[in-house]
Every structure is written in structure tokens, then in C-alpha cells.
Design an enzyme around this catalytic site. Structure first.
Site, PDB file in Angstrom:
ATOM      1  N   HIS A  16       1.872  46.930  -7.382  1.00  0.00           N
ATOM      2  CA  HIS A  16       2.172  46.637  -5.981  1.00  0.00           C
ATOM      3  C   HIS A  16       1.689  47.744  -5.049  1.00  0.00           C
ATOM      4  O   HIS A  16       1.780  47.622  -3.836  1.00  0.00           O
ATOM      5  CB  HIS A  16       3.677  46.421  -5.800  1.00  0.00           C
ATOM      6  CG  HIS A  16       4.196  45.301  -6.646  1.00  0.00           C
ATOM      7  ND1 HIS A  16       4.799  45.508  -7.868  1.00  0.00           N
ATOM      8  CD2 HIS A  16       4.164  43.963  -6.462  1.00  0.00           C
ATOM      9  CE1 HIS A  16       5.123  44.340  -8.393  1.00  0.00           C
ATOM     10  NE2 HIS A  16       4.757  43.400  -7.567  1.00  0.00           N
ATOM     11  N   LYS A  74      14.689  42.508  -6.059  1.00  0.00           N
ATOM     12  CA  LYS A  74      15.073  41.301  -5.347  1.00  0.00           C
ATOM     13  C   LYS A  74      16.342  41.499  -4.517  1.00  0.00           C
ATOM     14  O   LYS A  74      17.250  42.211  -4.902  1.00  0.00           O
ATOM     15  CB  LYS A  74      15.275  40.147  -6.333  1.00  0.00           C
ATOM     16  CG  LYS A  74      13.975  39.674  -6.993  1.00  0.00           C
ATOM     17  CD  LYS A  74      12.975  39.182  -5.973  1.00  0.00           C
ATOM     18  CE  LYS A  74      11.668  38.781  -6.617  1.00  0.00           C
ATOM     19  NZ  LYS A  74      11.592  37.363  -6.887  1.00  0.00           N
ATOM     20  N   GLU A  84      16.352  37.000 -10.983  1.00  0.00           N
ATOM     21  CA  GLU A  84      16.709  36.861  -9.579  1.00  0.00           C
ATOM     22  C   GLU A  84      17.600  35.653  -9.319  1.00  0.00           C
ATOM     23  O   GLU A  84      18.315  35.600  -8.320  1.00  0.00           O
ATOM     24  CB  GLU A  84      15.467  36.752  -8.707  1.00  0.00           C
ATOM     25  CG  GLU A  84      14.796  35.387  -8.765  1.00  0.00           C
ATOM     26  CD  GLU A  84      13.493  35.359  -8.002  1.00  0.00           C
ATOM     27  OE1 GLU A  84      13.223  34.346  -7.376  1.00  0.00           O
ATOM     28  OE2 GLU A  84      12.761  36.352  -8.062  1.00  0.00           O
TER      29      GLU A  84
END
Length: 761
Positions: free
Chosen positions: A696, A115, A607
């Protein structure tokens, strides 16, 4: 910048009004666009964004903030930080290598992603290692020339500063920081010199790391960098830009040899104002006044902002000043003009990127005595209508919260006996995080239902068929604890917001999360309350299809808060408690329906951590309390799971323990297992699954690769508490790679399980 107040922007969204940027990227990756067609298309988008800012009346327009994937990846490739597994033979970086670093290949895992400070945006983490940097391309220069040649815009080139770039990088020790800085500074000088030679009036160097709790000794590095720039590139006006918070080392930073300092007067208002009051501001520098919120979507109160500008003017009367957003507008949607379905009172209270540009320009006219009274009056009337219709807090919510338990009745060790007896799972149980591929068929069918082209019955039948298909797939693969796949959910936060009171939803309010991945955050505009069960029907149906446990899947209160545009009239803590109370009622409904393994995901807790370390404890305390409010009112045998992703958790292990979840799954594969080091020094005595492969990336990891990750984790974690799972949900992956990856994961788990059973027998 002259003696009057001027205006500027710090960065503009990349997506396009209708996500044209996303579609171009994905068409290129899919082979539907060749490289030249792709580059032509994104150039047209980039120029259209600049033209829009030009037409808004902005005086300083950022150039170089646009990216094909991520601005930190841009900086890394510009300086030749290409990991060996992607290395090319030349001093240039091809588009293929650029995207391979972000997405990975079958042979080379992607670079880590995490992040961007405490926002919902992700950046690609540069890998420094022993690489000697080299300037492969002067990207800010190219952007500056393009804007000048194509649109006659004398833009303000934007680049990430050397301190922030190195702070966000990995692969070197803190002792090597100055050595790495010394290698980078000549390249920055080369970039800046070429910009000066090309005629750039101002250059914006972003240093958001300066608002974090920067050690005093690091100020030496900051001074060294900017002393170098002043000495080597004299005559170039540098705006040292900070955002997201106030700067701590105020005196040292404002006295750096730069021409301007940009401060956040939204999120850092109190501390930055206090510093101005105590120390003033250099009369020879320009003060960048970040007063329009670049991270939220509420309309600015122009009269309130004008008063703030007057106060700043009193504290820095002789300095030139420029009005700008608090940070890049990357974090908000593009425009609200397409939001025709919203309640008109709410719609009038919103401001997206384009509207914020108008606010910035309007504020500059107001402070310069050229205000349009009609505009100001309309602004005040819209805000008054909104406050009269919404945001009336209910005392009943506080009573509800106070009636809920905030801790489980038994300790983890005590309730684990009940859970082991109930579930009878094998050693190293396998599971997934929740979602399965959201194929084009799923997305199209959902759209058809939303448009009324399919009936509710037809849509439900489709969703049930998808659930059955994936329950069967999971059973065939041999997964131990199943999920229903979340095919009915468009987004893990939006889905719940649509079913809770107090949320509104935009039609086109997309923002970039990472790469081409976009999210449409809900808008929390009023008190959040429970309406009726949200997930029970799907969970019950999925459980009816199998004898194996199927987890109920919820999104946690802090994640819903952090992934929404929250109201700004009450504290974030209070909003999280409202959401927690509502979720506790959903947990109760699931348990009453026979779903007694419930996952309440909190991927966004890390985050949301404040950038100042002295504020961490308060944030973590109320985050943990919110989670426990949502999950504590259950039976001993009900197993509560949670999930966290993409973050460095080394500094919050105690808070993870305090959540008191029976099982927590955490991302580790993209960070190459570095989190495992935390457990070499900190004992964790609850169930845990460290993600064994990166979801991902499109690559299918091998059995051996996942076994290696499992074996490393089991050196520091007991097998009796260890779960096997992917890093995150599988929503963005395609079906064949998902099945192949999960097959390999289960095979790896079975092989490790045999080894463990042999060792302990």
C-alpha cells in the site's frame, strides 16, 4: 431540538458525485496541483457537500466529517501523535507529513492501516507510544467556522471520541489506558471549549467502540471522560453518537452527563429496542434515532419506518428525538441519479446518500403529521414492484448445496504428499497474491472495450499481451509460482459478480475504501447462481506460456458477500452459501482445464466479524463452511490457496486452520510483524505466507528489510511450510516499483533459503 421530531445527518461521503475528491488527491500527489490549488479545490468540494445537505431540508448538518484522507488520521495529527520517523520540529503538522503517515516514504514505512469496525472502510492506526499529545489544530472548530462564514450554516461539529480513539490506537498497554486518557482529556476540553465559544449548538462525539463487547471495567473510563466534559464545558450540547450495533451497557451510557445519545436502530434494532422497553430513556435527553440504513443501498420502506418511529415514541414519549441515518453515509455512494443503465424496477428500489437524506427529511415530516401522501404512495409502489419481480428463492439451490462435500477427502498432511510430488517446489517458494499494476493503458483499453471502441478480439489480444509480458517478467525475476496478473479484471468482486446471476452493477456507485482508493460494490438483488466459466480462458492461456505453475485466481464467497451491497431479505449466511455453490462450479471448471493450483481469496472474512464477541462463533462457522463448500470438491493433488489482509487474526487462528486451505497468505508488514506473535503460542501446521512487504506504500523495501521479516517468521514457523509473498495484490502500484520490490523479495528469499538449507543439511 424542540418538542417535535427533528432530523440530522451523521456524515457525508467525501468522494464527490464523480470522484472529484479522488482526482484532486491524486493530482496533488503527482505534482499536477500545488498545495494552494489542492486546498482550494477540496474546499470547494467540501462546501458543495454542505450546501447539498442544506438544500435537502436537513436541520442539523455535520461539519468536520470531511477529511483529506482519513478521519482517524485527522484526529491523530490534531493531537500531535506523529511517530518519530515523521517528526517535525513544530507543533503544527504539514500536509506532507500528514500524507507521509498514510502512504509512507522511501525512509519511513507508513502507519498501519486496518478496517473500521466491520465495514469496508480502512483507517490509519494512530501510534501513541510515549508521545505527549498536544493540540496542533482545532479541526472541528475550523470546519464549524468555515460552514458558518461561507454558507451561514450553524453546523454540528463531529469528532471522534476519546474512548474510541484510544481503543483504535496502538503502542501502549491496556494498563496505560487511563494514563493516556488523562493526557487526552484536557485537549478534548480545549477543543470543546473553543467550539462552545464560537457558538456551536450541538457537538457530535462519535463513540462506536461502545457498541463492541466493551468490558464492564471500561465503563469507568467512559464515565470519567464525559464527566470531565460536562464539568469543564458546561452548556455545550453533546450528542454521544454510537452506530453499527446496539450498546451493551445501556443504563450506564444513557445516564452519562450528555445532552443526547444516538443509537443504531437498523443494525442494533432488537437489542436497543429491548433496552428501551426495559429501562426507558431519560426525559431530559435527546434520543438520536438511527433508522435509515447508512451501510446499505436499499430504499427505506417509509410505512415500516414510520411504524418503528411510533414504537420508539411510545417507549420514550417525553424525550426529544431526532431522526438520522444509522451511521455516517460515508459507506454508500453519493447519488443514484447517474444510474441510467439499471433496470428501472431495481433502480427505483435503491437509495444512495442523497436519497437517504430525502428519506430522513420525509420521515421527520411523517412523524410530525405533515406527510406528503404522494411521496409515501410512490415509495410503497416502487418497493412492491421490486418484490414482485425479484427475490424469489429457488429450492434447487438448497439441493445443490447439500450435494457438495464440505471437507477434503484427505487431511492436509496426507494430501501434501501428493502435492509435493506434483509441484516439486523449492524450499520457501516465492509467489505473489494475484494482481499486477493496472496501468493507465490497461484502464483506458478496458474503457474502450466497454464503450465499443475496441472489439472483443482486439481487447482479448491486448489482455493476452499483458499476460505474456508479466509471465516473462515473473520468470526473469525468478518467482516460483506465477499468476496471470488479472488485467481483465476491474475489481476482484465486481469481475465475478458481472459473470454470476443475481448481481447488478452501478455506473457511478463508488465508495471510499482507503485514501483515494475507491471501490464500486456490486448489488446482490436476487438468488446467486453460476452461469458459465469465468476465469478458465485467461488461466489456461497464461499456463500455456510457462512450465512453472500458474495459479487460478478466484474471490471467495464471504469476501464477495462482504464487499457487495447484499440483499436484506434473507440472512447473510444464506447468501454466502449461494455464492459458494456457484464458485465450486468454477473451481471444478479450472481443475478440468488443468489448472490445479487455485487461490480462493478471502481478505474480507475478518472485517465481517460481528462486533459482539458472543456472535463470533456463529459467523466464523458459516464463513468457514462457505469456503469449504467452494473448495473441497477437488483432487488430492490440487492445491488450494487463500489470502487475507489488513486485519488482526490473533482471535481467529482456529478458524483460519478450519478453512483447510493448503496455503494461506496473510498481511503482516504494515502491522510490523505483530501477527507473528500469534504463531509463537499457536502452532500452525499448514502452508503459510506472511506478507514480507507493504504494497500500500510506494516505497521499495530493501532486501535486508524483507530478510528480517522472513527470519522473524521462521523462528516460529517451519521452513517446509513457509511461502514468500507480498502483503496483497499489486494492482495499485506502478510497474518499476513492482519489479524492483519483487526482485528484492526473490533475492531475500534465495539468501534465506541458502541459510535454511545449510542449517538442515
Amino acid at each position: 431540538m424542540g418538542t417535535t421530531w427533528t432530523n440530522s445527518n451523521l456524515g457525508y461521503p467525501r468522494l464527490g458525485e464523480n470522484r472529484e475528491w479522488k482526482r484532486a488527491l491524486e493530482s496533488f500527489w503527482a505534482g499536477r496541483l500545488d498545495e494552494s490549488e489542492f486546498l482550494k479545490e477540496v474546499k470547494e468540494l467540501r462546501l458543495s457537500y454542505l450546501k447539498k445537505q442544506q438544500e435537502s431540508g436537513l436541520e442539523l448538518i455535520p461539519v468536520g466529517d470531511f477529511s483529506l484522507y482519513d478521519h482517524i488520521l485527522d484526529t491523530a495529527t490534531m493531537f500531535g501523535f506523529i511517530p518519530e520517523r515523521f517528526t517535525e520540529d513544530s507543533n503544527t503538522v504539514s500536509l506532507t507529513t500528514y500524507f507521509n503517515m498514510a502512504r509512507g516514504t522511501a525512509e519511513a514505512p507508513a502507519c498501519e492501516m486496518t478496517k473500521w469496525f466491520n465495514t469496508n472502510y480502512h483507517y490509519i492506526v494512530p501510534e501513541i507510544g510515549e508521545i505527549t499529545p498536544v493540540l496542533t489544530e482545532n479541526k472541528p472548530l475550523n470546519a464549524y467556522k468555515e460552514a458558518k462564514n461561507e454558507l451561514n450554516i450553524d453546523g454540528k461539529p463531529v469528532l471522534t471520541g476519546p474512548i474510541t480513539f484510544l481503543k483504535l490506537s496502538k503502542g501502549y498497554s491496556q494498563d496505560e489506558f487511563e494514563k493516556k486518557l488523562d493526557q487526552l482529556l484536557p485537549l478534548y476540553v480545549e477543543v470543546l471549549s473553543e467550539l462552545k465559544e464560537a457558538g456551536a449548538s450541538w457537538v457530535q462525539i462519535d463513540e462506536p467502540s461502545l457498541v463492541a463487547s466493551l468490558p464492564k471495567e471500561d465503563i469507568h473510563f467512559v464515565q470519567k471522560a464525559y464527566d470531565t466534559f460536562a464539568k469543564e464545558v458546561p452548556g455545550l450540547s453533546v450528542m454521544l453518537q454510537t452506530y453499527f450495533e446496539a450498546i451493551d451497557h445501556y443504563e450506564e451510557i444513557v445516564n452519562l452527563p450528555v445532552d443526547g445519545i444516538g443509537l443504531d436502530f437498523v443494525h442494533g434494532w432488537e437489542k436497543n429496542i429491548a433496552s428501551l422497553e426495559k429501562h426507558g430513556f431519560p426525559t431530559t435527553k435527546t434520543l438520536g434515532v438511527g433508522l435509515v440504513d447508512g451501510r446499505n443501498i436499499w430504499r427505506a420502506d417509509l410505512k415500516e419506518k414510520e411504524a418503528a418511529l411510533q414504537k420508539i415514541n411510545q417507549l420514550a414519549p417525553e424525550a426529544n428525538k431526532v431522526i438520522q441515518p444509522s451511521c455516517s453515509l460515508l459507506h454508500v455512494p453519493v447519488t443514484k441519479k447517474h444510474e441510467t443503465k439499471l433496470d428501472s424496477v431495481l433502480h427505483d428500489a435503491l437509495s444512495f446518500a442523497d436519497e437517504k437524506l430525502t428519506e430522513i427529511v420525509t420521515l421527520s415530516t411523517m412523524i410530525n403529521g405533515q406527510a406528503d401522501d404522494k411521496t409515501v404512495k410512490e415509495n410503497q409502489q416502487a418497493l412492491q414492484r421490486f418484490s414482485e419481480n425479484y427475490r424469489k428463492q429457488s429450492a434447487d439451490l438448497t439441493k445443490q448445496r447439500e450435494s457438495l462435500p464440505s471437507e477434503r477427502e484427505l487431511s492436509f498432511a496426507e494430501r501434501k504428499k501428493y502435492q509435493d510430488e506434483k509441484w516439486n517446489l523449492p524450499l520457501l517458494p516465492t509467489t505473489t497474491i494475484g494482481s499486477f499494476p493496472q496501468t493507465k493503458e490497461v484502464r483506458v483499453t478496458r474503457q474502450q472495450f466497454r464503450k465499443g471502441e475496441k472489439t472483443a478480439a482486439e481487447y482479448q489480444e491486448f489482455i493476452q499481451n499483458k499476460m505474456k509480458e508479466w509471465i516473462d517478467i515473473q520468470e526473469d525475476i525468478g518467482i516460483d509460482v506465477l499468476v496471470h496478473g488479472e488485467f481483465e479484471r476491474n475489481d476482484m468482486v465486481e469481475f465475478f459478480g458481472e459473470k454470476l446471476n443475481g448481481f447488478a452493477f452501478t455506473s457511478n456507485g463508488w465508495v471510499q475504501s482507503y485514501g483515494s482508493r475507491c471501490v464500486k460494490p456490486p448489488v446482490i438483488y436476487d438468488d446467486v447462481t453460476f452461469d458459465k466459466p469465468m476465469t478458465v480462458a485467461e488461466s489456461q492461456y497464461a499456463q500455456s506460456l510457462t512450465d512453472k505453475p500458474v495459479k487460478g485466481m478466484l474471490t471467495g464467497p464471504v469476501t464477495i458477500l462482504n464487499w457487495s451491497f447484499e440483499r436484506d431479505d434473507i440472512s447473510r449466511k444464506e447468501v454466502s452459501y449461494q455464492i459458494a455453490v456457484a464458485l465450486s462450479q468454477e473451481v471444478q471448471a479450472l481443475e478440468e482445464a488443468g489448472i490445479e493450483m487455485i487461490q480462493v481469496d478471502e481478505p474480507a472474512v475478518r472485517e465481517g466479524m460481528p462486533l459482539k464477541t458472543e456472535e463470533w462463533n456463529d459467523y466464523l462457522d458459516w464463513s468457514v463452511h462457505a469456503f469449504r463448500l467452494a473448495t473441497s470438491n477437488v483432487k488430492h493433488s490440487t492445491q488450494i490457496h487463500t489470502h487475507m489482509c489488513y486485519s488482526e487474526f490473533q482471535d481467529m487462528i482456529e478458524s483460519i486452520r478450519a478453512l483447510d486451505a493448503d496455503v494461506i497468505s496473510i498481511e503482516t508488514s504494515r502491522s510490523h510483524g505483530e501477527l507473528i506473535e500469534s504463531f509463537e503460542t499457536a502452532v500452525y501446521e499448514k502452508g503459510i505466507g506472511l506478507g514480507v512487504y507493504d504494497i500500500h506504500s510506494p516505497r521499495v523495501p530493501s532486501v535486508e528489510e524483507m530478510k528480517e521479516m522472513m527470519e522473524r517468521a521462521l523462528r516460529v514457523l517451519p521452513a517446509s511450510l513457509f511461502w514468500i509473498n507480498p502483503d496483497c495484490g499489486l494492482k495499485t502500484r506502478n510497474t518499476p516499483e513492482t519489479i524492483d520490490s519483487l526482485k528484492n523479495m526473490v533475492l531475500a528469499a534465495k539468501e534465506i533459503r541458502k541459510t535454511q538449507e545449510t542449517t538442515t543439511s
